[in-house]
Design a protein around this motif. Structure first.
Motif, PDB file in Angstrom:
ATOM      1  N   TRP A   6      -0.167  -0.829  -3.306  1.00  0.00           N
ATOM      2  CA  TRP A   6      -1.545  -1.291  -3.114  1.00  0.00           C
ATOM      3  C   TRP A   6      -2.049  -0.794  -1.770  1.00  0.00           C
ATOM      4  CZ3 TRP A   6      -5.140  -3.381  -6.177  1.00  0.00           C
ATOM      5  CH2 TRP A   6      -4.732  -3.972  -7.385  1.00  0.00           C
ATOM      6  N   LEU A   7      -3.115  -0.012  -1.789  1.00  0.00           N
ATOM      7  CA  LEU A   7      -3.852   0.348  -0.582  1.00  0.00           C
ATOM      8  C   LEU A   7      -4.863  -0.755  -0.326  1.00  0.00           C
ATOM      9  CD1 LEU A   7      -4.964   2.201   1.662  1.00  0.00           C
ATOM     10  CD2 LEU A   7      -6.328   3.349  -0.122  1.00  0.00           C
ATOM     11  N   SER A  14      -9.221 -12.005   6.233  1.00  0.00           N
ATOM     12  CA  SER A  14      -8.353 -13.095   5.761  1.00  0.00           C
ATOM     13  C   SER A  14      -7.932 -12.896   4.312  1.00  0.00           C
ATOM     14  CB  SER A  14      -9.080 -14.436   5.907  1.00  0.00           C
ATOM     15  OG  SER A  14      -9.415 -14.685   7.246  1.00  0.00           O
ATOM     16  N   ILE A  15      -8.871 -12.510   3.469  1.00  0.00           N
ATOM     17  CA  ILE A  15      -8.541 -12.307   2.052  1.00  0.00           C
ATOM     18  C   ILE A  15      -7.599 -11.129   1.896  1.00  0.00           C
ATOM     19  CG2 ILE A  15      -9.469 -11.774  -0.239  1.00  0.00           C
ATOM     20  CD1 ILE A  15     -12.061 -13.170   0.615  1.00  0.00           C
ATOM     21  N   ALA A  16      -7.833 -10.048   2.646  1.00  0.00           N
ATOM     22  CA  ALA A  16      -6.980  -8.868   2.541  1.00  0.00           C
ATOM     23  C   ALA A  16      -5.566  -9.160   3.004  1.00  0.00           C
ATOM     24  CB  ALA A  16      -7.579  -7.720   3.350  1.00  0.00           C
ATOM     25  N   ARG A  17      -5.415  -9.910   4.093  1.00  0.00           N
ATOM     26  CA  ARG A  17      -4.071 -10.274   4.557  1.00  0.00           C
ATOM     27  C   ARG A  17      -3.344 -11.086   3.490  1.00  0.00           C
ATOM     28  NH1 ARG A  17      -6.483 -10.888   9.837  1.00  0.00           N
ATOM     29  NH2 ARG A  17      -6.909 -13.086   9.403  1.00  0.00           N
ATOM     30  N   ALA A  18      -4.060 -12.036   2.901  1.00  0.00           N
ATOM     31  CA  ALA A  18      -3.452 -12.849   1.841  1.00  0.00           C
ATOM     32  C   ALA A  18      -3.105 -11.987   0.635  1.00  0.00           C
ATOM     33  CB  ALA A  18      -4.404 -13.971   1.439  1.00  0.00           C
ATOM     34  N   PHE A  19      -3.979 -11.039   0.304  1.00  0.00           N
ATOM     35  CA  PHE A  19      -3.728 -10.161  -0.837  1.00  0.00           C
ATOM     36  C   PHE A  19      -2.479  -9.326  -0.606  1.00  0.00           C
ATOM     37  CE2 PHE A  19      -4.055  -6.376  -3.381  1.00  0.00           C
ATOM     38  CZ  PHE A  19      -4.583  -6.810  -4.586  1.00  0.00           C
ATOM     39  N   ALA A  20      -2.325  -8.773   0.591  1.00  0.00           N
ATOM     40  CA  ALA A  20      -1.149  -7.952   0.884  1.00  0.00           C
ATOM     41  C   ALA A  20       0.136  -8.752   0.712  1.00  0.00           C
ATOM     42  CB  ALA A  20      -1.250  -7.396   2.304  1.00  0.00           C
ATOM     43  N   LEU A  21       0.131  -9.990   1.176  1.00  0.00           N
ATOM     44  CA  LEU A  21       1.317 -10.829   1.023  1.00  0.00           C
ATOM     45  C   LEU A  21       1.588 -11.163  -0.438  1.00  0.00           C
ATOM     46  CD1 LEU A  21       0.797 -13.235   4.049  1.00  0.00           C
ATOM     47  CD2 LEU A  21       2.712 -11.648   3.751  1.00  0.00           C
ATOM     48  N   GLU A  22       0.541 -11.466  -1.195  1.00  0.00           N
ATOM     49  CA  GLU A  22       0.725 -11.792  -2.611  1.00  0.00           C
ATOM     50  C   GLU A  22       1.223 -10.576  -3.389  1.00  0.00           C
ATOM     51  OE1 GLU A  22       0.507 -14.657  -4.124  1.00  0.00           O
ATOM     52  OE2 GLU A  22      -0.272 -15.836  -2.441  1.00  0.00           O
ATOM     53  N   ALA A  23       0.673  -9.393  -3.107  1.00  0.00           N
ATOM     54  CA  ALA A  23       1.121  -8.181  -3.798  1.00  0.00           C
ATOM     55  C   ALA A  23       2.571  -7.874  -3.461  1.00  0.00           C
ATOM     56  CB  ALA A  23       0.222  -7.003  -3.410  1.00  0.00           C
ATOM     57  N   ALA A  24       2.932  -8.027  -2.183  1.00  0.00           N
ATOM     58  CA  ALA A  24       4.314  -7.771  -1.770  1.00  0.00           C
ATOM     59  C   ALA A  24       5.270  -8.767  -2.412  1.00  0.00           C
ATOM     60  CB  ALA A  24       4.421  -7.834  -0.256  1.00  0.00           C
ATOM     61  N   ALA A  25       4.816 -10.009  -2.584  1.00  0.00           N
ATOM     62  CA  ALA A  25       5.655 -11.018  -3.235  1.00  0.00           C
ATOM     63  C   ALA A  25       5.972 -10.633  -4.674  1.00  0.00           C
ATOM     64  CB  ALA A  25       4.968 -12.379  -3.195  1.00  0.00           C
ATOM     65  N   GLN A  26       5.101  -9.821  -5.287  1.00  0.00           N
ATOM     66  CA  GLN A  26       5.336  -9.330  -6.641  1.00  0.00           C
ATOM     67  C   GLN A  26       6.142  -8.034  -6.651  1.00  0.00           C
ATOM     68  OE1 GLN A  26       1.658  -9.094  -8.863  1.00  0.00           O
ATOM     69  NE2 GLN A  26       1.088 -11.209  -8.421  1.00  0.00           N
ATOM     70  N   GLY A  27       6.601  -7.603  -5.476  1.00  0.00           N
ATOM     71  CA  GLY A  27       7.437  -6.404  -5.387  1.00  0.00           C
ATOM     72  C   GLY A  27       6.687  -5.114  -5.167  1.00  0.00           C
ATOM     73  N   ASN A  29       4.667  -2.206  -3.016  1.00  0.00           N
ATOM     74  CA  ASN A  29       4.555  -1.644  -1.685  1.00  0.00           C
ATOM     75  C   ASN A  29       3.109  -1.770  -1.216  1.00  0.00           C
ATOM     76  OD1 ASN A  29       7.307  -0.722  -1.836  1.00  0.00           O
ATOM     77  ND2 ASN A  29       6.569   0.956  -3.125  1.00  0.00           N
ATOM     78  N   VAL A  30       2.908  -1.707   0.091  1.00  0.00           N
ATOM     79  CA  VAL A  30       1.583  -1.974   0.641  1.00  0.00           C
ATOM     80  C   VAL A  30       1.245  -0.971   1.739  1.00  0.00           C
ATOM     81  CG1 VAL A  30       0.131  -3.672   1.816  1.00  0.00           C
ATOM     82  CG2 VAL A  30       1.815  -4.450   0.149  1.00  0.00           C
ATOM     83  N   ILE A  31       0.009  -0.466   1.698  1.00  0.00           N
ATOM     84  CA  ILE A  31      -0.546   0.333   2.786  1.00  0.00           C
ATOM     85  C   ILE A  31      -1.733  -0.433   3.343  1.00  0.00           C
ATOM     86  CG2 ILE A  31      -1.621   2.512   3.467  1.00  0.00           C
ATOM     87  CD1 ILE A  31      -0.227   3.823   1.057  1.00  0.00           C
ATOM     88  N   LEU A  32      -1.646  -0.805   4.613  1.00  0.00           N
ATOM     89  CA  LEU A  32      -2.698  -1.569   5.262  1.00  0.00           C
ATOM     90  C   LEU A  32      -3.602  -0.615   6.035  1.00  0.00           C
ATOM     91  CD1 LEU A  32      -0.571  -4.534   6.684  1.00  0.00           C
ATOM     92  CD2 LEU A  32      -1.726  -4.381   4.473  1.00  0.00           C
ATOM     93  N   ALA A  33      -4.909  -0.688   5.768  1.00  0.00           N
ATOM     94  CA  ALA A  33      -5.857   0.224   6.399  1.00  0.00           C
ATOM     95  C   ALA A  33      -6.994  -0.557   7.034  1.00  0.00           C
ATOM     96  CB  ALA A  33      -6.406   1.210   5.369  1.00  0.00           C
ATOM     97  N   ALA A  56       3.151   0.431   5.194  1.00  0.00           N
ATOM     98  CA  ALA A  56       2.647   1.417   6.153  1.00  0.00           C
ATOM     99  C   ALA A  56       1.284   0.976   6.658  1.00  0.00           C
ATOM    100  CB  ALA A  56       2.551   2.797   5.501  1.00  0.00           C
ATOM    101  N   VAL A  57       0.911   1.481   7.814  1.00  0.00           N
ATOM    102  CA  VAL A  57      -0.371   1.176   8.434  1.00  0.00           C
ATOM    103  C   VAL A  57      -1.112   2.479   8.695  1.00  0.00           C
ATOM    104  CG1 VAL A  57      -1.496   0.241  10.489  1.00  0.00           C
ATOM    105  CG2 VAL A  57       0.463  -0.954   9.500  1.00  0.00           C
ATOM    106  N   VAL A  58      -2.391   2.513   8.340  1.00  0.00           N
ATOM    107  CA  VAL A  58      -3.220   3.710   8.529  1.00  0.00           C
ATOM    108  C   VAL A  58      -4.544   3.290   9.151  1.00  0.00           C
ATOM    109  CG1 VAL A  58      -4.251   5.730   7.430  1.00  0.00           C
ATOM    110  CG2 VAL A  58      -2.196   4.718   6.451  1.00  0.00           C
ATOM    111  N   ASP A  59      -4.982   4.049  10.147  1.00  0.00           N
ATOM    112  CA  ASP A  59      -6.288   3.785  10.757  1.00  0.00           C
ATOM    113  C   ASP A  59      -7.398   4.157   9.776  1.00  0.00           C
ATOM    114  OD1 ASP A  59      -5.239   2.950  13.254  1.00  0.00           O
ATOM    115  OD2 ASP A  59      -4.995   5.035  13.872  1.00  0.00           O
TER     116      ASP A  59
END
Length: 251
Positions: A6-7, A14-27, A29-33, A56-59
Motif C-alpha cells: 500500500w502506497l 491521522s487517518i493515513a497513519r491508522a490506515f498504514a497500521l491496519e494494512a500492515a496488521a493484515q500483512g 507492505n507499506v510505503i509512506l509518502a 519505506a518512506v518517500v518524500d
C-alpha cells in the motif's frame, strides 16, 4: 504471491497513519509518502516494530508537481523490491483552510485546489499506467461530504473535493477495464487535526474506524461510500434542498 504493498499518500494525517497500521496488521507492505520526513520516519518505525512488514518512506509534496515523475519512479522501484505483490494506493491528503482565511487571501484558494485536487490528479495519473499494467489492485481516495454541495462555510474546499470525486469516477471507469478497483470514500466529521476546534461538530468518528472501513471497502471493490454510513442520508437531504431555499441557510 508476495504480500500487496500500500502506497499511503499524505501519510502524516491521522487517518493515513491508522490506515498504514491496519494494512500492515493484515500483512501488507507499506510505503509512506508525505512532506514531514521526521513524522514519516517515526510512523515507519511504529509500523515495522508492531507488524514486522517491509516499510519505506518517500518524500512527496502534492503541490510540487514537477517532482511527481521522479516520485512515481522511486515508488515503483520500492514496490518491485518488496516482491511480486500488487501495488495499491491510498490517497489521504488535502488542505482545508477556513473559508474566512481564503476570503481574506485569495491565494489560499489556489493552494487549496492545488493541494486537494490538482496534486491528486497529477500523482494518480502518473500511477495509473503502473496499475493498468499489473492488472489488479486497489485505489482508495478520501473525498469528503463537503464535495456534495457548495456551502457558504467551505465552498472552495468543497469544490476541490467535488472535482476529485468526478476525476475518481472517470478513473474508476478507466481502471475497471484492467481489473483495478477505485473507491471514493466520503467521510463526515473525523477526529483529526484538520477538524480540531471546529464549531458545530457532531457524531465525530475516529481515524482508526475510518481506516478499517477504507480497507473493507477496498476488499469489496466498493465504488462510493460515505463514512460513517449515515452521512449518505444527511447528504441526500442536503442535496435535495432547492437552491432558492439553500442559499438562505447558514450551513
Amino acid at each position: 504471491m508476495s504480500a500487496p504493498t500500500w502506497l499511503v499518500l499524505g501519510a502524516s494525517s491521522s487517518i493515513a497513519r491508522a490506515f498504514a497500521l491496519e494494512a500492515a496488521a493484515q500483512g501488507c507492505n507499506v510505503i509512506l509518502a508525505g512532506r514531514d520526513r521526521d513524522d514519516l520516519d517515526r510512523g515507519a518505525s511504529d509500523v515495522r516494530i508492531r507488524h514486522n512488514v517491509a516499510v519505506a518512506v518517500v518524500d512527496f509534496d502534492a503541490e510540487v508537481v514537477d517532482t511527481h515523475d521522479a516520485f512515481v519512479g522511486e515508488v515503483t522501484g520500492l514496490s518491485t523490491g518488496f516482491g511480486t505483490g500488487p501495488l495499491n494506493v491510498f490517497l489521504a491528503f488535502g488542505l482545508m483552510p477556513d473559508q474566512s482565511a481564503i476570503d481574506a487571501d485569495p491565494d489560499q484558494a489556489q493552494r487549496t485546489i492545488m493541494a486537494t485536487y490538482a496534486g491528486a490528479v497529477s500523482v494518480l495519473h502518473r500511477l495509473t499506467p503502473i496499475l493498468e499494467k499489473q492488472g489488479t489492485g486497489h485505489v482508495v481516495a478520501l473525498g469528503s461530504v463537503a464535495g456534495d454541495r457548495g456551502r457558504i462555510k467551505n465552498y472552495v474546499y468543497g469544490s476541490a473535493k467535488a472535482g476529485l470525486h468526478a476525476y475518481l469516477q472517470g478513473l474508476r471507469n478507466r481502471l475497471f477495464r484492467s481489473g483495478v478497483t477505485v473507491t471514493t470514500v466520503k467521510p463526515g466529521f473525523i477526529d483529526t487535526t484538520m477538524t480540531w476546534g471546529m464549531p458545530g461538530l457532531f457524531l465525530v468518528a475516529s481515524p482508526q474506524a475510518c481506516a478499517r472501513a477504507c480497507l473493507r471497502y477496498a476488499a469489496k471493490g466498493a465504488e462510493v461510500r460515505y463514512f460513517p454510513a449515515f452521512w449518505w442520508i444527511i447528504m441526500t437531504i442536503i442535496r435535495s434542498i432547492p437552491e432558492p431555499i439553500f442559499k438562505r441557510l447558514s450551513i
